[in-house]
Scaffold this active site. Sequence first.
Site, mmCIF file in Angstrom:
data_model
loop_
_atom_site.group_PDB
_atom_site.id
_atom_site.type_symbol
_atom_site.label_atom_id
_atom_site.label_comp_id
_atom_site.label_asym_id
_atom_site.label_seq_id
_atom_site.Cartn_x
_atom_site.Cartn_y
_atom_site.Cartn_z
ATOM 1 N N ASP A 18 47.319 37.856 28.548
ATOM 2 C CA ASP A 18 47.259 38.316 26.726
ATOM 3 C C ASP A 18 46.664 38.285 25.921
ATOM 4 O O ASP A 18 45.995 36.879 25.889
ATOM 5 C CB ASP A 18 48.921 37.457 26.176
ATOM 6 C CG ASP A 18 49.759 38.851 25.286
ATOM 7 O OD1 ASP A 18 48.609 39.973 25.632
ATOM 8 O OD2 ASP A 18 50.517 38.410 24.785
ATOM 9 N N TRP A 23 41.705 40.171 20.861
ATOM 10 C CA TRP A 23 40.794 39.235 20.668
ATOM 11 C C TRP A 23 38.842 40.433 20.370
ATOM 12 O O TRP A 23 38.375 39.929 19.462
ATOM 13 C CB TRP A 23 40.166 38.718 22.534
ATOM 14 C CG TRP A 23 38.890 38.099 23.052
ATOM 15 C CD1 TRP A 23 38.503 37.184 22.903
ATOM 16 C CD2 TRP A 23 36.873 38.762 22.596
ATOM 17 N NE1 TRP A 23 37.167 37.100 23.245
ATOM 18 C CE2 TRP A 23 36.477 37.533 22.999
ATOM 19 C CE3 TRP A 23 36.750 40.809 23.114
ATOM 20 C CZ2 TRP A 23 34.516 38.441 23.552
ATOM 21 C CZ3 TRP A 23 35.793 41.185 22.779
ATOM 22 C CH2 TRP A 23 34.838 40.214 22.477
ATOM 23 N N GLU A 65 56.337 47.894 31.124
ATOM 24 C CA GLU A 65 56.335 48.495 30.137
ATOM 25 C C GLU A 65 54.950 48.524 29.220
ATOM 26 O O GLU A 65 55.332 49.159 28.271
ATOM 27 C CB GLU A 65 57.165 47.459 29.175
ATOM 28 C CG GLU A 65 58.348 46.961 29.228
ATOM 29 C CD GLU A 65 58.524 46.335 30.810
ATOM 30 O OE1 GLU A 65 57.977 45.498 31.336
ATOM 31 O OE2 GLU A 65 60.230 46.218 31.894
ATOM 32 N N ASN A 66 54.288 48.701 30.119
ATOM 33 C CA ASN A 66 52.824 48.713 29.626
ATOM 34 C C ASN A 66 52.286 50.612 29.171
ATOM 35 O O ASN A 66 51.712 50.739 28.491
ATOM 36 C CB ASN A 66 51.549 48.087 29.991
ATOM 37 C CG ASN A 66 51.367 46.545 29.713
ATOM 38 O OD1 ASN A 66 51.273 45.977 30.367
ATOM 39 N ND2 ASN A 66 52.060 46.754 28.609
ATOM 40 N N ARG A 69 51.739 52.556 25.936
ATOM 41 C CA ARG A 69 50.809 52.164 25.005
ATOM 42 C C ARG A 69 50.119 53.355 24.834
ATOM 43 O O ARG A 69 50.854 54.340 26.051
ATOM 44 C CB ARG A 69 49.671 51.525 25.951
ATOM 45 C CG ARG A 69 50.748 50.026 25.851
ATOM 46 C CD ARG A 69 49.548 48.398 25.956
ATOM 47 N NE ARG A 69 49.808 47.649 25.840
ATOM 48 C CZ ARG A 69 49.277 46.243 25.903
ATOM 49 N NH1 ARG A 69 48.088 46.276 26.129
ATOM 50 N NH2 ARG A 69 49.959 45.664 25.446
ATOM 51 N N ARG A 177 50.937 31.789 30.107
ATOM 52 C CA ARG A 177 50.378 32.337 28.744
ATOM 53 C C ARG A 177 49.699 31.601 28.184
ATOM 54 O O ARG A 177 49.633 31.229 27.760
ATOM 55 C CB ARG A 177 51.997 33.415 28.812
ATOM 56 C CG ARG A 177 51.608 34.113 27.642
ATOM 57 C CD ARG A 177 52.886 34.813 27.477
ATOM 58 N NE ARG A 177 52.845 36.361 26.251
ATOM 59 C CZ ARG A 177 53.568 37.506 26.637
ATOM 60 N NH1 ARG A 177 54.781 37.135 26.969
ATOM 61 N NH2 ARG A 177 53.205 38.668 25.819
ATOM 62 N N SER A 185 58.060 38.174 28.542
ATOM 63 C CA SER A 185 57.998 39.521 29.055
ATOM 64 C C SER A 185 57.416 40.442 30.162
ATOM 65 O O SER A 185 57.483 41.038 31.022
ATOM 66 C CB SER A 185 56.560 39.895 29.062
ATOM 67 O OG SER A 185 55.973 39.492 27.288
ATOM 68 N N GLU A 196 57.292 24.841 35.590
ATOM 69 C CA GLU A 196 56.908 24.445 35.087
ATOM 70 C C GLU A 196 56.206 25.603 33.843
ATOM 71 O O GLU A 196 55.712 26.899 34.648
ATOM 72 C CB GLU A 196 55.603 23.048 35.143
ATOM 73 C CG GLU A 196 56.616 22.339 35.380
ATOM 74 C CD GLU A 196 57.515 21.663 35.094
ATOM 75 O OE1 GLU A 196 56.951 21.356 33.528
ATOM 76 O OE2 GLU A 196 58.453 20.918 35.042
HETATM 77 C C1 IPE Z 1 52.529 41.198 29.359
HETATM 78 O O1 IPE Z 1 52.000 41.394 28.108
HETATM 79 C C2 IPE Z 1 52.516 42.443 29.801
HETATM 80 C C3 IPE Z 1 50.300 41.472 30.313
HETATM 81 C C4 IPE Z 1 49.761 40.491 30.086
HETATM 82 C C5 IPE Z 1 50.367 42.194 31.499
HETATM 83 P P1 IPE Z 1 52.198 42.129 26.678
HETATM 84 O O2 IPE Z 1 51.314 42.475 25.217
HETATM 85 O O3 IPE Z 1 52.733 43.316 27.412
HETATM 86 O O4 IPE Z 1 53.775 41.607 26.610
HETATM 87 P P2 IPE Z 1 54.949 41.995 25.073
HETATM 88 O O5 IPE Z 1 54.636 43.078 24.890
HETATM 89 O O6 IPE Z 1 53.446 41.360 24.218
HETATM 90 O O7 IPE Z 1 55.939 41.080 25.187
HETATM 91 C C1 IPE Z 2 46.717 42.013 27.406
HETATM 92 O O1 IPE Z 2 46.213 42.131 26.312
HETATM 93 C C2 IPE Z 2 46.723 42.993 28.489
HETATM 94 C C3 IPE Z 2 47.364 43.677 28.341
HETATM 95 C C4 IPE Z 2 48.615 43.815 28.653
HETATM 96 C C5 IPE Z 2 47.216 44.705 29.836
HETATM 97 P P1 IPE Z 2 47.178 42.810 25.082
HETATM 98 O O2 IPE Z 2 46.148 43.885 25.108
HETATM 99 O O3 IPE Z 2 48.155 42.729 25.176
HETATM 100 O O4 IPE Z 2 46.149 42.028 23.893
HETATM 101 P P2 IPE Z 2 47.230 41.650 22.687
HETATM 102 O O5 IPE Z 2 48.251 41.345 22.621
HETATM 103 O O6 IPE Z 2 47.367 43.347 21.772
HETATM 104 O O7 IPE Z 2 46.768 40.990 21.299
HETATM 105 MG MG MG Z 3 49.793 41.589 24.508
#
Ligand code: IPE
Ligand code: IPE
Ligand code: MG
Length: 229
Positions: A18, A23, A65-66, A69, A177, A185, A196
């Site tokens: 994550d 970044w 859930e992604n 986006r 994480r 998540s 752990e």
């Molecule tokens: C979890 O990260 C999924 C992946 C790293 C692929 P998210 O960024 O989607 O999780 P939430 O929405 O912050 O919980």
């Molecule tokens: C993790 O990075 C990648 C995926 C969930 C695919 P994020 O895109 O969730 O990055 P943040 O959480 O918005 O920083």
């Molecule tokens: Mg994220």
Amino acid sequence: MGKQSEASRARHVAIIMDGNGRWAKKRALPRAIGHQRGVEAVRELVRNVGGMGLDCLTLYAFSSENWKRPDEEVDDLMNLMRKFIKSDLPEFVANDVRLKIIGDWQGLAPDIVAMLEDALEQTSGGSNTLAVALNYGSQNEIARAAAKAAAIGDVTPEAIAAHLDTADLPPLDLLIRTSGEVRLSNFLLWQSAYAEMLFVDTLWPDFKPAHLQEALDNFAQRERRFGGR
Ligand code: IPE
Ligand code: IPE
Ligand code: MG
């Protein structure tokens, strides 16, 4: 450190990768660049994990859930996936990596499904497992496994575990994480029962093989009890 005794050695580590978006934001770059750098971090890790004594590394790449986006970001992620499979598959084969996909990956675009099927076949003889969670949601995985267990009239923890996508993987030892968020998540909820956990502030594109080695050294210091004493 580095070398650990058999009892304290982590065999199966999973990572919630994550922080790509943050970044990029910190550098005033588009999120897509953050995801690109995230893929580079994966590549570097996979190249260097060989000497760390793991049997399996599981990476959370795209959650069920992604899909929520914006379309543009989902497209960027899918295109990165296509590019990554194409460019890195020969390296997996050369490095004895066995690719495994968990989650509802058959629900991805047909061309990606076809690429993954080919990648699974080409890497089937590998001995170090790289499991990638794609279109993965743990509650859905458990529901699917429970339905299969019910179909054979055996709704026990053992039967459910035997039907999870991870059934052929070693027990999860350590879940990491990145990015400072402290939640699961919808990742490996069942498998985490006695894993752990380690939550680190590093944003995923900055996570280097040395960070994983540090996490393994930290793991080796922990006392696991599994409810006993
Ligand atoms: C979890 O990260 C999924 C992946 C790293 C692929 P998210 O960024 O989607 O999780 P939430 O929405 O912050 O919980
Ligand atoms: C993790 O990075 C990648 C995926 C969930 C695919 P994020 O895109 O969730 O990055 P943040 O959480 O918005 O920083
Ligand atoms: Mg994220």
